[in-house]
Design a protein around this motif. Structure first.
Motif, PDB file in Angstrom:
ATOM      1  N   ARG A  89     -21.347  18.525 -62.318  1.00  0.00           N
ATOM      2  CA  ARG A  89     -20.415  17.824 -63.204  1.00  0.00           C
ATOM      3  C   ARG A  89     -20.668  16.317 -63.222  1.00  0.00           C
ATOM      4  O   ARG A  89     -20.290  15.652 -64.190  1.00  0.00           O
ATOM      5  N   THR A  90     -21.284  15.772 -62.183  1.00  0.00           N
ATOM      6  CA  THR A  90     -21.609  14.344 -62.209  1.00  0.00           C
ATOM      7  C   THR A  90     -22.641  14.028 -63.274  1.00  0.00           C
ATOM      8  O   THR A  90     -22.742  12.891 -63.732  1.00  0.00           O
ATOM      9  N   GLY A  91     -23.455  15.039 -63.662  1.00  0.00           N
ATOM     10  CA  GLY A  91     -24.544  14.818 -64.608  1.00  0.00           C
ATOM     11  C   GLY A  91     -25.813  14.303 -63.950  1.00  0.00           C
ATOM     12  O   GLY A  91     -26.826  14.124 -64.624  1.00  0.00           O
ATOM     13  N   TRP A  92     -25.793  14.091 -62.650  1.00  0.00           N
ATOM     14  CA  TRP A  92     -26.942  13.552 -61.921  1.00  0.00           C
ATOM     15  C   TRP A  92     -27.646  14.669 -61.156  1.00  0.00           C
ATOM     16  O   TRP A  92     -27.041  15.346 -60.329  1.00  0.00           O
ATOM     17  N   GLY A  93     -28.942  14.849 -61.445  1.00  0.00           N
ATOM     18  CA  GLY A  93     -29.734  15.845 -60.745  1.00  0.00           C
ATOM     19  C   GLY A  93     -29.560  17.232 -61.322  1.00  0.00           C
ATOM     20  O   GLY A  93     -28.678  17.494 -62.149  1.00  0.00           O
ATOM     21  N   ARG A  94     -30.410  18.148 -60.857  1.00  0.00           N
ATOM     22  CA  ARG A  94     -30.350  19.545 -61.251  1.00  0.00           C
ATOM     23  C   ARG A  94     -31.058  20.367 -60.185  1.00  0.00           C
ATOM     24  O   ARG A  94     -31.991  19.884 -59.537  1.00  0.00           O
ATOM     25  N   VAL A  95     -30.612  21.605 -60.018  1.00  0.00           N
ATOM     26  CA  VAL A  95     -31.183  22.469 -58.988  1.00  0.00           C
ATOM     27  C   VAL A  95     -31.396  23.861 -59.563  1.00  0.00           C
ATOM     28  O   VAL A  95     -30.680  24.289 -60.470  1.00  0.00           O
ATOM     29  N   PRO A  96     -32.397  24.588 -59.035  1.00  0.00           N
ATOM     30  CA  PRO A  96     -32.606  25.955 -59.499  1.00  0.00           C
ATOM     31  C   PRO A  96     -31.543  26.893 -58.942  1.00  0.00           C
ATOM     32  O   PRO A  96     -31.062  26.717 -57.818  1.00  0.00           O
ATOM     33  N   ALA A  97     -31.162  27.868 -59.746  1.00  0.00           N
ATOM     34  CA  ALA A  97     -30.190  28.861 -59.303  1.00  0.00           C
ATOM     35  C   ALA A  97     -30.759  29.660 -58.135  1.00  0.00           C
ATOM     36  O   ALA A  97     -31.961  29.929 -58.052  1.00  0.00           O
ATOM     37  N   THR A  98     -29.891  30.028 -57.200  1.00  0.00           N
ATOM     38  CA  THR A  98     -30.259  30.820 -56.031  1.00  0.00           C
ATOM     39  C   THR A  98     -29.212  31.908 -55.831  1.00  0.00           C
ATOM     40  O   THR A  98     -28.134  31.872 -56.437  1.00  0.00           O
ATOM     41  N   PRO A  99     -29.482  32.884 -54.974  1.00  0.00           N
ATOM     42  CA  PRO A  99     -28.444  33.891 -54.694  1.00  0.00           C
ATOM     43  C   PRO A  99     -27.136  33.276 -54.200  1.00  0.00           C
ATOM     44  O   PRO A  99     -26.052  33.739 -54.574  1.00  0.00           O
ATOM     45  N   LEU A 100     -27.206  32.215 -53.374  1.00  0.00           N
ATOM     46  CA  LEU A 100     -25.976  31.591 -52.896  1.00  0.00           C
ATOM     47  C   LEU A 100     -25.242  30.874 -54.021  1.00  0.00           C
ATOM     48  O   LEU A 100     -24.010  30.946 -54.109  1.00  0.00           O
ATOM     49  N   SER A 101     -25.977  30.191 -54.907  1.00  0.00           N
ATOM     50  CA  SER A 101     -25.288  29.541 -56.027  1.00  0.00           C
ATOM     51  C   SER A 101     -24.678  30.581 -56.963  1.00  0.00           C
ATOM     52  O   SER A 101     -23.605  30.359 -57.531  1.00  0.00           O
ATOM     53  N   ASP A 102     -25.344  31.727 -57.119  1.00  0.00           N
ATOM     54  CA  ASP A 102     -24.775  32.805 -57.932  1.00  0.00           C
ATOM     55  C   ASP A 102     -23.470  33.310 -57.312  1.00  0.00           C
ATOM     56  O   ASP A 102     -22.489  33.577 -58.023  1.00  0.00           O
ATOM     57  N   LEU A 103     -23.463  33.444 -55.981  1.00  0.00           N
ATOM     58  CA  LEU A 103     -22.251  33.868 -55.289  1.00  0.00           C
ATOM     59  C   LEU A 103     -21.132  32.864 -55.511  1.00  0.00           C
ATOM     60  O   LEU A 103     -19.993  33.245 -55.809  1.00  0.00           O
ATOM     61  N   ALA A 104     -21.453  31.583 -55.367  1.00  0.00           N
ATOM     62  CA  ALA A 104     -20.439  30.545 -55.541  1.00  0.00           C
ATOM     63  C   ALA A 104     -19.857  30.585 -56.952  1.00  0.00           C
ATOM     64  O   ALA A 104     -18.627  30.531 -57.135  1.00  0.00           O
ATOM     65  N   GLU A 105     -20.729  30.678 -57.950  1.00  0.00           N
ATOM     66  CA  GLU A 105     -20.249  30.730 -59.337  1.00  0.00           C
ATOM     67  C   GLU A 105     -19.356  31.940 -59.575  1.00  0.00           C
ATOM     68  O   GLU A 105     -18.292  31.831 -60.209  1.00  0.00           O
ATOM     69  N   SER A 106     -19.782  33.091 -59.071  1.00  0.00           N
ATOM     70  CA  SER A 106     -19.014  34.315 -59.305  1.00  0.00           C
ATOM     71  C   SER A 106     -17.654  34.281 -58.608  1.00  0.00           C
ATOM     72  O   SER A 106     -16.722  34.960 -59.030  1.00  0.00           O
ATOM     73  N   ALA A 107     -17.562  33.469 -57.543  1.00  0.00           N
ATOM     74  CA  ALA A 107     -16.315  33.371 -56.784  1.00  0.00           C
ATOM     75  C   ALA A 107     -15.423  32.246 -57.289  1.00  0.00           C
ATOM     76  O   ALA A 107     -14.377  31.971 -56.687  1.00  0.00           O
ATOM     77  N   GLY A 108     -15.821  31.588 -58.370  1.00  0.00           N
ATOM     78  CA  GLY A 108     -14.968  30.576 -58.972  1.00  0.00           C
ATOM     79  C   GLY A 108     -15.206  29.156 -58.525  1.00  0.00           C
ATOM     80  O   GLY A 108     -14.388  28.274 -58.782  1.00  0.00           O
ATOM     81  N   TYR A 109     -16.341  28.896 -57.872  1.00  0.00           N
ATOM     82  CA  TYR A 109     -16.675  27.541 -57.462  1.00  0.00           C
ATOM     83  C   TYR A 109     -17.412  26.817 -58.585  1.00  0.00           C
ATOM     84  O   TYR A 109     -18.136  27.435 -59.377  1.00  0.00           O
ATOM     85  N   THR A 110     -17.247  25.505 -58.642  1.00  0.00           N
ATOM     86  CA  THR A 110     -17.906  24.658 -59.640  1.00  0.00           C
ATOM     87  C   THR A 110     -18.897  23.733 -58.942  1.00  0.00           C
ATOM     88  O   THR A 110     -18.567  23.140 -57.906  1.00  0.00           O
ATOM     89  N   LEU A 111     -20.086  23.597 -59.512  1.00  0.00           N
ATOM     90  CA  LEU A 111     -21.078  22.674 -58.966  1.00  0.00           C
ATOM     91  C   LEU A 111     -20.665  21.257 -59.323  1.00  0.00           C
ATOM     92  O   LEU A 111     -20.713  20.849 -60.471  1.00  0.00           O
ATOM     93  N   GLU A 112     -20.247  20.508 -58.323  1.00  0.00           N
ATOM     94  CA  GLU A 112     -19.724  19.160 -58.541  1.00  0.00           C
ATOM     95  C   GLU A 112     -20.785  18.086 -58.378  1.00  0.00           C
ATOM     96  O   GLU A 112     -20.754  17.060 -59.072  1.00  0.00           O
ATOM     97  N   GLN A 113     -21.750  18.288 -57.468  1.00  0.00           N
ATOM     98  CA  GLN A 113     -22.651  17.209 -57.090  1.00  0.00           C
ATOM     99  C   GLN A 113     -23.968  17.781 -56.582  1.00  0.00           C
ATOM    100  O   GLN A 113     -24.005  18.889 -56.043  1.00  0.00           O
ATOM    101  N   VAL A 114     -25.034  17.015 -56.769  1.00  0.00           N
ATOM    102  CA  VAL A 114     -26.335  17.363 -56.203  1.00  0.00           C
ATOM    103  C   VAL A 114     -26.771  16.242 -55.282  1.00  0.00           C
ATOM    104  O   VAL A 114     -26.674  15.061 -55.626  1.00  0.00           O
ATOM    105  N   GLU A 115     -27.231  16.616 -54.098  1.00  0.00           N
ATOM    106  CA  GLU A 115     -27.793  15.655 -53.156  1.00  0.00           C
ATOM    107  C   GLU A 115     -29.283  15.899 -52.994  1.00  0.00           C
ATOM    108  O   GLU A 115     -29.743  17.045 -53.020  1.00  0.00           O
ATOM    109  N   ARG A 116     -30.016  14.813 -52.838  1.00  0.00           N
ATOM    110  CA  ARG A 116     -31.454  14.889 -52.602  1.00  0.00           C
ATOM    111  C   ARG A 116     -31.725  14.787 -51.108  1.00  0.00           C
ATOM    112  O   ARG A 116     -31.230  13.893 -50.431  1.00  0.00           O
ATOM    113  N   ASN A 117     -32.511  15.706 -50.603  1.00  0.00           N
ATOM    114  CA  ASN A 117     -32.974  15.660 -49.212  1.00  0.00           C
ATOM    115  C   ASN A 117     -34.380  15.053 -49.197  1.00  0.00           C
ATOM    116  O   ASN A 117     -35.302  15.597 -49.799  1.00  0.00           O
ATOM    117  N   SER A 118     -34.520  13.916 -48.536  1.00  0.00           N
ATOM    118  CA  SER A 118     -35.795  13.206 -48.502  1.00  0.00           C
ATOM    119  C   SER A 118     -36.293  13.088 -47.071  1.00  0.00           C
ATOM    120  O   SER A 118     -35.508  13.067 -46.119  1.00  0.00           O
TER     121      SER A 118
END
Length: 359
Positions: free
Chosen positions: A145-174
């Protein structure tokens, strides 16, 4: 999908990592490492069980609970949930640990439901969950929702979406290569010091924090929860004082971890207005973790972030010559800090998605 009916029991927190009752907790550390390896190929992102045990034993500032799923007596997954202890805290932060071999059989659903039940029982109205992602483009990319960054869908992100969670933020691991030539760091540090001027000075120490610095250090640690970019994630304003700094230092010491702090002190006021922490476990050949890094909002624009990062990295290269890399996470919208990282040699190796659900 075959639905397994796991037996779910509370994770036993032992008094010592070597106790007869510590097998589950040691398995928790091993599973955490396995999950980081499977999801992004970076097992070193996970701390060892012995390193996190003191934090689980002390509920003063953060309460941690875990649950273990078994099928036919075999551990097939775990979930943990952490609760900030401030009176105004609304959220519980969930960490889902189900390996690939057991994913997709209903175990992750059962564990998530158990974690959510625990959060509700403690009066929390917000649930949060973090997912790890490889730095790659796939057919289905997720934008927060921040509009910053993007990540590929994964089984865990699919679980989160199906359970009613919203992707709010992306962090970069460097990661920063600690074996790289320090000349770049020295140059950047000299230029930043000249820009900052005489009102600021570097202060460095190894934990535990000197007693005379604890009040000022508490002030900047408290700002990490309010001054760091967090999108719409519901993070409580943490309450810090000298006693909490001492408690934190004690937990870190009990875990055998080593921490170096580089800070900037505002000379006219004595306030600590920027800091950077580097941490490693008992294995000094392992990954170094960057913990808190922050420049107080009132003192930004003076290159203090560059000062604390470069000063601590140079110090760490001498202190821990066997550690190969420093790993750090930064919000994708935190462009000033990411620009510093990129300038001094950090490179992206993975990403994390911050998910949130309001009850």
């Amino acid at each position: 999908m075959t639905i397994a009916e796991p037996t779910i029991t509370p994770l036993i927190v032992p008094t010592s990592i070597d106790d007869d009752t510590a097998a589950e907790f040691r398995a928790y550390g091993e599973l955490n490492r396995q999950i980081c390896d499977e999801q992004v190929g970076l097992p070193g992102l996970a701390l060892e069980a012995a390193q996190v045990l003191p934090g689980w034993q002390d509920d003063t500032d953060s309460l941690d609970r875990g649950f273990v799923a078994r099928v036919d007596g075999e551990i097939v997954g775990m979930v943990t949930i952490s609760f900030a202890q401030e009176e105004e805290a609304n959220a519980g932060e969930i960490d889902m640990l189900v390996p690939e071999a057991h994913w997709g059989h209903g175990i992750e659903n059962a564990l998530l439901a158990r974690a959510e039940e625990e959060a509700r029982s403690r009066g929390r109205t917000v649930l949060q969950l973090w997912s790890l992602h490889r730095p790659e483009e796939t057919e289905r990319m997720l934008v927060p929702r921040t509009g910053w960054g993007r990540v590929p869908a994964t089984p865990l992100s699919d679980l989160a979406e199906s359970a009613g969670y919203t992707l709010e933020q992306v962090e970069r691991n460097s990661e920063f290569d600690l074996r790289s030539d320090p000349a770049l760091l020295r140059t950047a540090l000299a230029e930043a010091n000249a820009h900052a001027g005489s009102e600021y000075r570097i202060v460095e120490w190894m934990l535990p924090t000197p007693p005379e610095l604890r009040p000022a250090y508490a002030g900047i640690l408290a700002r990490l929860s309010t001054d760091s970019p967090s999108g719409e994630m519901d993070f409580v304003a943490e309450v810090w004082d000298a006693d909490r700094v001492a408690r934190r230092d004690g937990r870190i010491a009990d875990s055998g971890r080593v921490v170096s702090v580089a800070a900037v002190q505002h000379v006219p006021t004595g306030d600590i207005v920027a800091y950077n922490e580097l941490l490693i476990g008992t294995d000094h050949t392992g990954v170094t973790h960057q913990y808190g890094t922050l420049v107080s909002k009132d003192h930004r624009g003076h290159r203090l972030g560059t000062i604390v990062k470069c000063a601590n990295l140079l110090r760490w290269q001498a202190l821990m010559p066997e550690s190969p890399v420093v790993s750090t996470f930064n919000a994708e919208e935190n462009r000033p800090m990411l620009s510093i990282n990129e300038k001094i040699g950090f490179r992206p190796v993975s990403y994390a998605g911050g998910w949130q659900k309001k009850l």
